[in-house]
Design a protein around this motif. Structure first.
Motif, PDB file in Angstrom:
ATOM      1  N   ARG A 104       0.836  -1.211   0.000  1.00 18.66           N
ATOM      2  CA  ARG A 104       0.000   0.000   0.000  1.00 18.66           C
ATOM      3  C   ARG A 104       0.876   1.269   0.000  1.00 18.66           C
ATOM      4  NH1 ARG A 104      -4.925   2.821  -0.201  1.00 18.66           N
ATOM      5  NH2 ARG A 104      -6.042   1.136   0.769  1.00 18.66           N
ATOM      6  N   MET A 105       1.891   1.273   0.856  1.00 23.10           N
ATOM      7  CA  MET A 105       2.720   2.482   1.000  1.00 23.10           C
ATOM      8  C   MET A 105       3.406   2.836  -0.320  1.00 23.10           C
ATOM      9  SD  MET A 105       5.841   2.975   3.677  1.00 23.10           S
ATOM     10  CE  MET A 105       6.660   4.542   3.900  1.00 23.10           C
ATOM     11  N   LEU A 106       3.925   1.820  -1.011  1.00 26.43           N
ATOM     12  CA  LEU A 106       4.700   2.108  -2.227  1.00 26.43           C
ATOM     13  C   LEU A 106       3.819   2.252  -3.468  1.00 26.43           C
ATOM     14  CD1 LEU A 106       7.885  -0.122  -1.770  1.00 26.43           C
ATOM     15  CD2 LEU A 106       7.654   2.343  -1.400  1.00 26.43           C
ATOM     16  N   SER A 107       2.716   1.497  -3.519  1.00 28.15           N
ATOM     17  CA  SER A 107       1.901   1.529  -4.747  1.00 28.15           C
ATOM     18  C   SER A 107       0.708   2.465  -4.631  1.00 28.15           C
ATOM     19  CB  SER A 107       1.385   0.121  -5.066  1.00 28.15           C
ATOM     20  OG  SER A 107       0.353  -0.227  -4.155  1.00 28.15           O
ATOM     21  N   GLY A 108       0.296   2.774  -3.393  1.00 31.91           N
ATOM     22  CA  GLY A 108      -0.912   3.577  -3.180  1.00 31.91           C
ATOM     23  C   GLY A 108      -2.175   2.767  -3.411  1.00 31.91           C
ATOM     24  N   GLN A 109      -2.024   1.458  -3.642  1.00 28.51           N
ATOM     25  CA  GLN A 109      -3.196   0.635  -3.934  1.00 28.51           C
ATOM     26  C   GLN A 109      -3.446  -0.388  -2.834  1.00 28.51           C
ATOM     27  OE1 GLN A 109      -1.831  -0.418  -8.096  1.00 28.51           O
ATOM     28  NE2 GLN A 109      -4.047  -0.476  -8.298  1.00 28.51           N
ATOM     29  N   ASN A 110      -4.694  -0.795  -2.717  1.00 28.69           N
ATOM     30  CA  ASN A 110      -5.064  -1.824  -1.769  1.00 28.69           C
ATOM     31  C   ASN A 110      -4.424  -3.158  -2.173  1.00 28.69           C
ATOM     32  OD1 ASN A 110      -6.943  -4.116  -0.833  1.00 28.69           O
ATOM     33  ND2 ASN A 110      -7.553  -2.346   0.392  1.00 28.69           N
ATOM     34  N   LYS A 111      -4.018  -3.933  -1.175  1.00 27.95           N
ATOM     35  CA  LYS A 111      -3.332  -5.207  -1.464  1.00 27.95           C
ATOM     36  C   LYS A 111      -4.185  -6.135  -2.326  1.00 27.95           C
ATOM     37  CE  LYS A 111      -4.939  -7.107   2.910  1.00 27.95           C
ATOM     38  NZ  LYS A 111      -4.661  -7.754   4.171  1.00 27.95           N
ATOM     39  N   ASN A 112      -5.529  -6.025  -2.203  1.00 29.95           N
ATOM     40  CA  ASN A 112      -6.396  -6.938  -2.967  1.00 29.95           C
ATOM     41  C   ASN A 112      -6.484  -6.575  -4.443  1.00 29.95           C
ATOM     42  OD1 ASN A 112      -6.911  -8.507  -0.702  1.00 29.95           O
ATOM     43  ND2 ASN A 112      -8.449  -7.023   0.002  1.00 29.95           N
ATOM     44  N   ALA A 113      -5.905  -5.430  -4.808  1.00 29.32           N
ATOM     45  CA  ALA A 113      -5.877  -5.052  -6.231  1.00 29.32           C
ATOM     46  C   ALA A 113      -4.855  -5.893  -6.991  1.00 29.32           C
ATOM     47  CB  ALA A 113      -5.529  -3.571  -6.355  1.00 29.32           C
ATOM     48  N   PHE A 114      -3.991  -6.600  -6.247  1.00 34.75           N
ATOM     49  CA  PHE A 114      -2.911  -7.334  -6.911  1.00 34.75           C
ATOM     50  C   PHE A 114      -3.262  -8.811  -7.052  1.00 34.75           C
ATOM     51  CE2 PHE A 114      -1.109  -3.563  -5.106  1.00 34.75           C
ATOM     52  CZ  PHE A 114      -0.270  -3.111  -6.106  1.00 34.75           C
ATOM     53  N   LYS A 115      -3.255  -9.255  -8.275  1.00 31.90           N
ATOM     54  CA  LYS A 115      -3.551 -10.678  -8.520  1.00 31.90           C
ATOM     55  C   LYS A 115      -2.266 -11.500  -8.438  1.00 31.90           C
ATOM     56  CE  LYS A 115      -7.929 -10.328  -9.059  1.00 31.90           C
ATOM     57  NZ  LYS A 115      -7.908  -9.506  -7.823  1.00 31.90           N
ATOM     58  N   SER A 116      -1.148 -10.884  -8.853  1.00 33.48           N
ATOM     59  CA  SER A 116       0.115 -11.621  -8.826  1.00 33.48           C
ATOM     60  C   SER A 116       0.980 -11.077  -7.701  1.00 33.48           C
ATOM     61  CB  SER A 116       0.847 -11.467 -10.156  1.00 33.48           C
ATOM     62  OG  SER A 116       0.100 -12.116 -11.145  1.00 33.48           O
ATOM     63  N   THR A 117       1.241 -11.938  -6.756  1.00 31.82           N
ATOM     64  CA  THR A 117       1.946 -11.492  -5.552  1.00 31.82           C
ATOM     65  C   THR A 117       3.096 -12.452  -5.256  1.00 31.82           C
ATOM     66  OG1 THR A 117       0.560 -12.870  -4.158  1.00 31.82           O
ATOM     67  CG2 THR A 117      -0.229 -10.616  -4.583  1.00 31.82           C
ATOM     68  N   ILE A 118       3.705 -12.223  -4.101  1.00 28.53           N
ATOM     69  CA  ILE A 118       4.775 -13.104  -3.639  1.00 28.53           C
ATOM     70  C   ILE A 118       4.293 -14.563  -3.575  1.00 28.53           C
ATOM     71  CG2 ILE A 118       4.186 -12.483  -1.221  1.00 28.53           C
ATOM     72  CD1 ILE A 118       7.715 -13.235  -2.363  1.00 28.53           C
ATOM     73  N   TYR A 119       3.007 -14.746  -3.299  1.00 29.37           N
ATOM     74  CA  TYR A 119       2.461 -16.111  -3.242  1.00 29.37           C
ATOM     75  C   TYR A 119       2.628 -16.818  -4.593  1.00 29.37           C
ATOM     76  CZ  TYR A 119      -0.902 -19.945  -2.986  1.00 29.37           C
ATOM     77  OH  TYR A 119      -1.494 -21.180  -3.052  1.00 29.37           O
ATOM     78  N   GLU A 120       2.243 -16.125  -5.680  1.00 32.04           N
ATOM     79  CA  GLU A 120       2.376 -16.729  -7.016  1.00 32.04           C
ATOM     80  C   GLU A 120       3.858 -16.928  -7.359  1.00 32.04           C
ATOM     81  OE1 GLU A 120      -0.110 -14.609  -6.556  1.00 32.04           O
ATOM     82  OE2 GLU A 120      -1.663 -16.121  -6.912  1.00 32.04           O
ATOM     83  N   ALA A 121       4.692 -15.947  -6.961  1.00 35.56           N
ATOM     84  CA  ALA A 121       6.126 -16.074  -7.255  1.00 35.56           C
ATOM     85  C   ALA A 121       6.680 -17.344  -6.615  1.00 35.56           C
ATOM     86  CB  ALA A 121       6.881 -14.844  -6.765  1.00 35.56           C
ATOM     87  N   ILE A 122       6.241 -17.638  -5.387  1.00 37.94           N
ATOM     88  CA  ILE A 122       6.729 -18.841  -4.701  1.00 37.94           C
ATOM     89  C   ILE A 122       6.085 -20.092  -5.319  1.00 37.94           C
ATOM     90  CG2 ILE A 122       6.635 -20.080  -2.485  1.00 37.94           C
ATOM     91  CD1 ILE A 122       7.412 -17.416  -1.167  1.00 37.94           C
ATOM     92  N   LYS A 123       4.812 -19.955  -5.655  1.00 41.04           N
ATOM     93  CA  LYS A 123       4.114 -21.099  -6.267  1.00 41.04           C
ATOM     94  C   LYS A 123       4.798 -21.522  -7.574  1.00 41.04           C
ATOM     95  CE  LYS A 123      -0.501 -22.466  -7.695  1.00 41.04           C
ATOM     96  NZ  LYS A 123      -1.885 -21.995  -7.833  1.00 41.04           N
TER      97      LYS A 123
END
Ligand SMILES: Nc1ncnc2c1ncn2[C@@H]1O[C@H](COP(=O)(O)OP(=O)(O)O)[C@@H](O)[C@H]1O
Ligand SMILES: [Mg+2]
Length: 254
Positions: free
Chosen positions: A46-65
């Motif tokens: 949120r701090m860096l993007s100004g967007q809510n975390k739920n706006a992101f479909k691809s996250t660290i979770y997908e990177a690890i997956k």
């Protein structure tokens, strides 16, 4: 090749995310930086993007997956990229083979492919000595620990440093302590001053010379994002720019 630096302490509200975000901002003025959010609260996101975390479909979770950061990185500016997090991160355990300690290498392996694209990769660790923290420390070349100048944070510091030693011994011989950063100092409170003095006596020059004071403008950066266009902003961020200079010297010495 990127230097990977994590910011940690198992206590919440001690300035980890704020420090990671502001450090990423300063380093990105002259370096290629990837900021990695490892906390499901998504505060760094949120701090860096100004967007809510739920706006992101691809996250660290997908990177690890997918064992790859490709398609999961959000470009915030030419020099500042973000690997965001949301609640999905709580499910990463299910992606790992729980029968082997080798699972803790997963982030180190995932970031390996990204290392050559950046000068610094910064990891914002969650407020617990959890598997996520162990994974983050196993991927780190350096870790910075926060010391909020209040008694409970002081006790948390010892446990954090002990965990770092265990990780260093068992999983990541490269892990080094970059230093202890004192944050949220209320310069008028004598207890804050005496805790700072005690930490300096106990840990000597491991403690960064820079001390981050409590300032309302810094709190606002969580909403406005990090900006330093005005004199007032530059003044509010002065201690942070000093800290980043000190950090760069420490991590490049070795
Ligand atoms: N130097 C500071 N002055 C004032 N408020 C701060 C400062 N650093 C952090 N904060 C605020 O304190 C709270 C906790 O900080 P945060 O960085 O989220 O901690 P953590 O990531 O350790 O939980 C946030 O509301 C943040 O905006
Ligand atoms: Mg945080």
């Amino acid at each position: 090749m990127a230097i990977i630096v994590s910011f940690g302490l198992q206590k919440g509200g001690v300035g980890k995310t704020t420090t990671t975000g502001i450090t990423a901002f300063f380093l990105a003025k002259a370096n290629r930086v990837l900021a990695v959010d490892l906390d499901g609260q998504g505060n760094l996101t949120r701090m860096l993007s100004g967007q809510n975390k739920n706006a992101f479909k691809s996250t660290i979770y997908e990177a690890i997956k997918h064992r790859n950061t490709e398609n999961c990185i959000t470009v915030l500016s030419e020099n500042l990229h973000l690997l965001p997090a949301n609640d999905d991160i709580s499910r990463i355990s299910s992606l790992l083979d729980q029968h082997t300690d080798r699972r803790l290498q997963v982030l180190a392996d995932v970031l390996d492919s990204a290392r050559s694209s950046y000068d610094y990769i910064l990891l914002d660790l969650p407020p617990a000595l959890s598997e996520q923290t162990l994974i983050g420390l196993t991927a780190s070349d350096y870790t910075v620990t926060m010391l909020q100048t209040e008694p409970f944070a002081y006790y948390a510091l010892e446990d954090y440093l002990e965990t770092c030693q265990v990780v260093q011994k068992k999983y990541n011989p490269n892990l080094k302590l970059a230093g202890i950063l004192s944050v949220l100092l209320n310069s008028r409170a004598s207890l804050d001053q005496s805790i700072l003095e005690k930490v300096r006596a106990d840990y000597e020059d491991i403690v960064f010379e820079s001390v981050i004071k409590r300032k309302s403008r810094i709190k606002e950066l969580a909403i406005t994002g990090v900006v330093d266009k005005t004199k007032a902003d530059q003044q509010a961020l002065k201690e942070y720019s000093d800290f980043v200079e000190e950090l760069v010297k420490r991590v490049q010495k070795n």
